[in-house]
Design a protein around this motif. Structure first.
Motif, PDB file in Angstrom:
ATOM      1  N   ARG A 161       0.842  -1.194   0.000  1.00 44.49           N
ATOM      2  CA  ARG A 161       0.000   0.000   0.000  1.00 44.49           C
ATOM      3  C   ARG A 161       0.881   1.249   0.000  1.00 44.49           C
ATOM      4  N   SER A 162       0.502   2.227  -0.826  1.00 42.25           N
ATOM      5  CA  SER A 162       1.168   3.523  -0.790  1.00 42.25           C
ATOM      6  C   SER A 162       0.638   4.318   0.396  1.00 42.25           C
ATOM      7  N   GLU A 163       1.297   5.425   0.690  1.00 42.68           N
ATOM      8  CA  GLU A 163       0.811   6.294   1.761  1.00 42.68           C
ATOM      9  C   GLU A 163      -0.593   6.806   1.444  1.00 42.68           C
ATOM     10  N   ALA A 164      -0.828   7.171   0.184  1.00 42.48           N
ATOM     11  CA  ALA A 164      -2.148   7.686  -0.201  1.00 42.48           C
ATOM     12  C   ALA A 164      -3.208   6.610  -0.010  1.00 42.48           C
ATOM     13  N   GLU A 165      -2.906   5.379  -0.405  1.00 41.99           N
ATOM     14  CA  GLU A 165      -3.871   4.283  -0.237  1.00 41.99           C
ATOM     15  C   GLU A 165      -4.104   3.976   1.233  1.00 41.99           C
ATOM     16  N   ALA A 166      -3.052   4.063   2.035  1.00 44.64           N
ATOM     17  CA  ALA A 166      -3.196   3.828   3.465  1.00 44.64           C
ATOM     18  C   ALA A 166      -4.112   4.874   4.097  1.00 44.64           C
ATOM     19  N   LEU A 167      -3.971   6.139   3.696  1.00 43.76           N
ATOM     20  CA  LEU A 167      -4.812   7.198   4.257  1.00 43.76           C
ATOM     21  C   LEU A 167      -6.259   7.021   3.843  1.00 43.76           C
ATOM     22  N   VAL A 168      -6.489   6.627   2.596  1.00 39.81           N
ATOM     23  CA  VAL A 168      -7.863   6.354   2.152  1.00 39.81           C
ATOM     24  C   VAL A 168      -8.482   5.262   3.008  1.00 39.81           C
ATOM     25  N   HIS A 169      -7.721   4.216   3.290  1.00 33.66           N
ATOM     26  CA  HIS A 169      -8.240   3.120   4.111  1.00 33.66           C
ATOM     27  C   HIS A 169      -8.593   3.593   5.518  1.00 33.66           C
ATOM     28  N   VAL A 170      -7.693   4.369   6.125  1.00 38.20           N
ATOM     29  CA  VAL A 170      -7.959   4.852   7.485  1.00 38.20           C
ATOM     30  C   VAL A 170      -9.206   5.719   7.520  1.00 38.20           C
ATOM     31  N   LYS A 171      -9.363   6.574   6.533  1.00 39.95           N
ATOM     32  CA  LYS A 171     -10.536   7.432   6.505  1.00 39.95           C
ATOM     33  C   LYS A 171     -11.818   6.621   6.286  1.00 39.95           C
ATOM     34  N   GLU A 172     -11.715   5.526   5.557  1.00 39.83           N
ATOM     35  CA  GLU A 172     -12.883   4.652   5.399  1.00 39.83           C
ATOM     36  C   GLU A 172     -13.255   4.005   6.729  1.00 39.83           C
ATOM     37  N   VAL A 173     -12.256   3.554   7.473  1.00 39.34           N
ATOM     38  CA  VAL A 173     -12.523   2.939   8.771  1.00 39.34           C
ATOM     39  C   VAL A 173     -13.189   3.939   9.712  1.00 39.34           C
ATOM     40  N   PHE A 174     -12.761   5.208   9.644  1.00 36.35           N
ATOM     41  CA  PHE A 174     -13.264   6.228  10.551  1.00 36.35           C
ATOM     42  C   PHE A 174     -14.265   7.150   9.857  1.00 36.35           C
ATOM     43  N   ASP A 175     -14.975   6.617   8.921  1.00 43.04           N
ATOM     44  CA  ASP A 175     -15.979   7.417   8.203  1.00 43.04           C
ATOM     45  C   ASP A 175     -16.941   8.080   9.190  1.00 43.04           C
ATOM     46  N   GLY A 176     -17.174   9.367   8.993  1.00 42.02           N
ATOM     47  CA  GLY A 176     -18.053  10.121   9.882  1.00 42.02           C
ATOM     48  C   GLY A 176     -17.318  10.879  10.962  1.00 42.02           C
ATOM     49  N   PHE A 177     -16.006  10.615  11.111  1.00 36.58           N
ATOM     50  CA  PHE A 177     -15.200  11.311  12.110  1.00 36.58           C
ATOM     51  C   PHE A 177     -14.290  12.342  11.446  1.00 36.58           C
TER      52      PHE A 177
END
Length: 355
Positions: free
Chosen positions: A250-266
């Motif tokens: 995973r690239s840094e950009a892909e990692a950030l997208v994943h984290v934001k998906e996990v914390f959707d709404g925050f």
């Protein structure tokens, strides 16, 4: 200054380097002694600040890089070195002057390697990234680090640790409304609002990723929480710092997208990030090295400067005699036999001995 006898013996050289104090930011003395030791007919030498580079120019078909940092964390009643029962104790013995000593020993004594070799010794690894000598040289003099393969002599206890995880920290914030805790219904508790995020983290199923036969385990964890105003106030803000250790696919950009998906709404804010490094174990020079190292390579579960080589297109592994679990500890030490064995593996590899 470092003596010919010390340069000829990686154990004696480890002791000599440990006994040169070089806490991060105070590497001028050790860099000067390393530079002087490298001024040999078979090497060309350059220095930038307290980072020193030496290289052979034999016209070989491939070039490899051996790299080690010169600095240590502050002493903690563990300097200078002492040796007893086959173990050398002292600040920097494991992280990573034993590995650095092996590279310096080979630079001084191996005049006809089968690969051209760049030996790189750098400062300020133990402090913030902007001061890191390898980071600085990668930006200012990337040609110093060019090669087909690199070995970073970080402590691995004599096992090849390939690539490394990426790492990312984000701050997740919840907002509320202050009120007196005696009349809590008039407020909105921001700490309570963080409960959903903590439930998501508790339920999170981290990936395990197999790359080049190496198993990278991911992790997403809260590492710091901050909230509250006073013992009688409903808090209007709470902040949790979350660390994501991600596999190098995973690239840094892909990692950030994943984290934001996990914390959707925050409310999620990136605070810092560093890319991982793929193992890159398919290079011919890498295969020869692995054959001599013996044990199967494993994934580096952590972040190291191999990621800086990877960003320059140079596959890299971690390999050093120290035990990484002893890094920065007061009882830091290294087994002398591990120094001898590590030096033999690298010498045989660079000399073209078949595994």
């Amino acid at each position: 200054m470092l003596t010919t006898d010390e340069l000829a013996d990686p154990v004696a050289l480890t002791r000599a380097l440990v006994d040169i104090s070089s806490v991060s930011g105070d590497e001028e003395n050790i860099a000067g002694q390393v530079e002087a030791a490298l001024n040999l007919p078979h090497l060309s030498v350059a220095r930038s600040g307290n980072s020193v580079m030496a290289r052979t120019n034999l016209g070989r078909a491939s070039r490899v890089v051996l790299a080690g940092h010169l600095d240590t964390v502050p002493h903690h009643d563990n300097w200078p070195s002492r040796t007893e029962d086959g173990v050398m104790h002292g600040c920097g013995t494991s992280d990573m002057k034993s590995g650095t000593a092996i590279a310096l020993h080979l630079a001084a004594t191996l005049t006809e390697p089968v690969h051209d070799v760049t030996y790189f010794f750098y400062d300020c690894e133990e402090v913030e990234a902007e001061r890191n000598g390898l980071n600085r040289i990668a930006q200012e003099n990337p040609e110093w680090l060019a090669g087909d393969f690199a070995v970073l002599l970080e402590p691995t206890y004599g096992v090849v640790e390939a690539g490394c995880q990426g790492t990312m920290r984000v701050r997740v914030t919840t907002h509320g409304k202050r009120a007196h805790s005696a009349r809590s219904w008039l407020g909105v508790n921001a700490i309570h609002a963080m409960g959903e995020l903590l439930r998501r983290l508790d339920a999170y199923e981290a990936r395990t990723v197999l790359i080049d036969g190496c198993e990278y385990r991911e992790g997403l964890n809260a590492v710091l929480i901050n909230g509250g105003v006073a013992g009688n106030v409903i808090p209007d803000r709470c902040e949790v710092t979350v660390n994501y250790r991600f596999a190098p696919d995973r690239s840094e950009a892909e990692a950030l997208v994943h984290v934001k998906e996990v914390f959707d709404g925050f409310d999620v804010e990136l605070s810092d990030s560093a890319p991982g490094a793929l193992p890159g174990l398919e290079q011919p020079a890498v295969k020869d090295f692995l054959a001599l190292a013996g044990a199967e390579p494993r994934a580096k579960l952590g972040w190291t400067d191999v990621a800086r080589f990877s960003a320059l297109g140079v596959p890299a592994v971690n390999f050093g005699p120290g035990d990484p679990n002893l890094a920065h500890k007061q009882d830091e030490h290294v087994e002398i036999q591990k120094i001898i064995d590590g030096a033999a593996v690298l010498r045989d590899w660079l000399a073209g001995v078949n595994g």
